[in-house]
Scaffold this active site. Structure first.
Site, short mmCIF file in Angstrom:
data_model
loop_
_atom_site.label_atom_id
_atom_site.label_comp_id
_atom_site.label_asym_id
_atom_site.label_seq_id
_atom_site.Cartn_x
_atom_site.Cartn_y
_atom_site.Cartn_z
N LYS A 32 0.84 -1.20 0.00
CA LYS A 32 0.00 0.00 0.00
C LYS A 32 0.87 1.24 0.00
O LYS A 32 1.77 1.39 0.83
CB LYS A 32 -0.91 0.02 1.23
CG LYS A 32 -1.83 1.24 1.26
CD LYS A 32 -2.91 1.11 2.31
CE LYS A 32 -2.52 1.67 3.65
NZ LYS A 32 -2.57 3.15 3.73
N ASP A 59 -3.54 4.33 -1.93
CA ASP A 59 -4.52 4.79 -0.93
C ASP A 59 -4.50 6.31 -0.84
O ASP A 59 -3.94 6.88 0.10
CB ASP A 59 -4.17 4.14 0.42
CG ASP A 59 -5.20 4.44 1.49
OD1 ASP A 59 -6.32 4.84 1.14
OD2 ASP A 59 -4.87 4.28 2.68
N LYS A 61 -7.46 8.14 -1.20
CA LYS A 61 -8.81 8.52 -0.72
C LYS A 61 -9.36 9.74 -1.46
O LYS A 61 -9.55 10.82 -0.89
CB LYS A 61 -8.80 8.78 0.78
CG LYS A 61 -8.42 7.55 1.61
CD LYS A 61 -8.62 7.77 3.10
CE LYS A 61 -8.25 6.56 3.92
NZ LYS A 61 -6.80 6.24 3.94
N THR A 123 -11.91 5.94 10.93
CA THR A 123 -11.95 5.46 12.32
C THR A 123 -11.54 6.54 13.32
O THR A 123 -11.75 6.39 14.52
CB THR A 123 -11.06 4.21 12.50
OG1 THR A 123 -9.81 4.47 11.87
CG2 THR A 123 -11.70 2.99 11.90
N ARG A 214 2.64 -0.80 10.90
CA ARG A 214 3.67 -0.88 11.95
C ARG A 214 4.03 -2.28 12.42
O ARG A 214 5.21 -2.54 12.66
CB ARG A 214 3.28 0.03 13.12
CG ARG A 214 3.53 1.49 12.77
CD ARG A 214 2.77 2.45 13.65
NE ARG A 214 1.34 2.42 13.34
CZ ARG A 214 0.44 3.20 13.92
NH1 ARG A 214 0.81 4.05 14.83
NH2 ARG A 214 -0.84 3.12 13.58
O1 C5P Z 1 0.61 0.92 11.18
P1 C5P Z 1 -0.79 0.43 10.99
O2 C5P Z 1 -0.89 -1.09 10.89
O3 C5P Z 1 -1.76 1.01 11.99
O4 C5P Z 1 -1.17 0.99 9.54
C1 C5P Z 1 -2.47 0.90 9.04
C2 C5P Z 1 -2.53 1.56 7.71
O5 C5P Z 1 -3.90 1.62 7.32
C3 C5P Z 1 -2.02 2.99 7.67
O6 C5P Z 1 -1.49 3.22 6.36
C4 C5P Z 1 -3.27 3.82 7.90
O7 C5P Z 1 -3.21 5.08 7.28
C5 C5P Z 1 -4.33 2.96 7.24
N1 C5P Z 1 -5.67 3.13 7.79
C6 C5P Z 1 -5.98 2.91 9.13
N2 C5P Z 1 -7.25 3.08 9.59
C7 C5P Z 1 -8.21 3.44 8.75
C8 C5P Z 1 -7.94 3.64 7.40
C9 C5P Z 1 -6.64 3.48 6.96
O8 C5P Z 1 -5.12 2.58 9.91
N3 C5P Z 1 -9.43 3.55 9.22
#
Ligand code: C5P
Length: 234
Positions: A32, A59, A61, A123, A214
């Site tokens: 992504k 991504d 949006k 979220t 992460r």
């Molecule tokens: O580091 P982590 O696993 O939290 O990353 C989640 C990814 O998904 C990030 O790129 C974040 O921007 C994206 N994301 C999210 N929650 C959402 C939509 C997108 O964490 N509701």
């Protein structure tokens, strides 16, 4: 079974993104590219990650007038991305225009049509955030409303929180793909993700794809972390 792990390349430079991608490629199903990396490194980073052979989820949006979103989607299809996002709150006309642009451009180029994913309620939004912009509803209700609208507008996938999967599966056609961030294995440090599921729980609840940032890129050994997550799914 295809590998459902989408690794978020949430790093600030092309060099870091490509080094990470190369390291974890054998253990993940797609990459992504989000706003941070795209704004820093430009469309070329999409071409360079695609050149590794891995599918790319762009991504960004999108949310704009239907004509502008349609053109942005067409540009993304020309970049050869396999998934992209837009805000379902842009409305049905915008979503229809986006899906049509994806279909038409892919057909013209002789490529598979990428998955245009609707984002419902971020979220980070709660009841107050929605009230502030004139939406006096529960976030959960708004998620379901926008999900129905996205499906009725021809979108074939949605991004959702892991805790929304079960409710969305009840109201959506089975062929709709659900892409889920907010995945935690339990072994990493606590961070800003509050409502999480493990990879296995999210797949069992009905996710089609898991977006993982992460827990992979911030791990001491990202490749080993991705492999461990993949093993937990088998
Ligand atoms: O580091 P982590 O696993 O939290 O990353 C989640 C990814 O998904 C990030 O790129 C974040 O921007 C994206 N994301 C999210 N929650 C959402 C939509 C997108 O964490 N509701």
């Amino acid at each position: 079974m295809r590998n459902p792990i989408i690794a978020a390349l949430d790093v600030p430079s092309a060099e870091q993104a490509l080094a990470l991608a190369e390291q974890i490629a054998p253990a993940v199903g797609a990459f992504k590219i989000g706003k941070e990396l795209f704004v820093a490194a430009g469309p070329d980073i999409v071409r360079r990650v695609r050149a590794t052979g891995a599918p790319v989820f762009l991504d960004l949006k999108f949310h704009d007038i239907p004509n502008t979103v349609a053109k942005a989607v067409a540009s993304a299809v020309r970049l050869d991305v396999q998934m992209l996002t837009l805000h379902a709150s842009g409305g049905s006309e915008m979503m229809r225009a986006a899906e049509k642009a994806a279909q038409d451009t892919a057909k013209m180029l002789g490529r598979p049509v990428p998955l245009v994913l609707g984002v419902t309620v971020l979220t980070s939004s709660n009841r107050e955030t929605l009230a502030e912009i004139g939406c006096d509803v529960d976030p959960e209700q708004q998620v379901l409303r926008l999900a129905r609208l996205a499906a009725a507008s021809g979108l074939r996938g949605l991004v959702c929180s892991p805790l929304e999967i079960v409710a969305l599966r009840k109201i959506l056609p089975t062929e709709i793909q659900l892409v889920t961030p907010g995945i935690r294995t339990g072994s990493e440090k606590a961070d800003d993700q509050k409502r999480t599921l493990t990879p296995r729980e999210a797949m069992e609840a009905g996710a089609s794809w898991l977006v993982i940032g992460r827990p992979i890129y911030a791990a001491e050994n990202p490749r080993a972390a991705a492999e461990k997550i993949l093993e937990s799914l088998s």
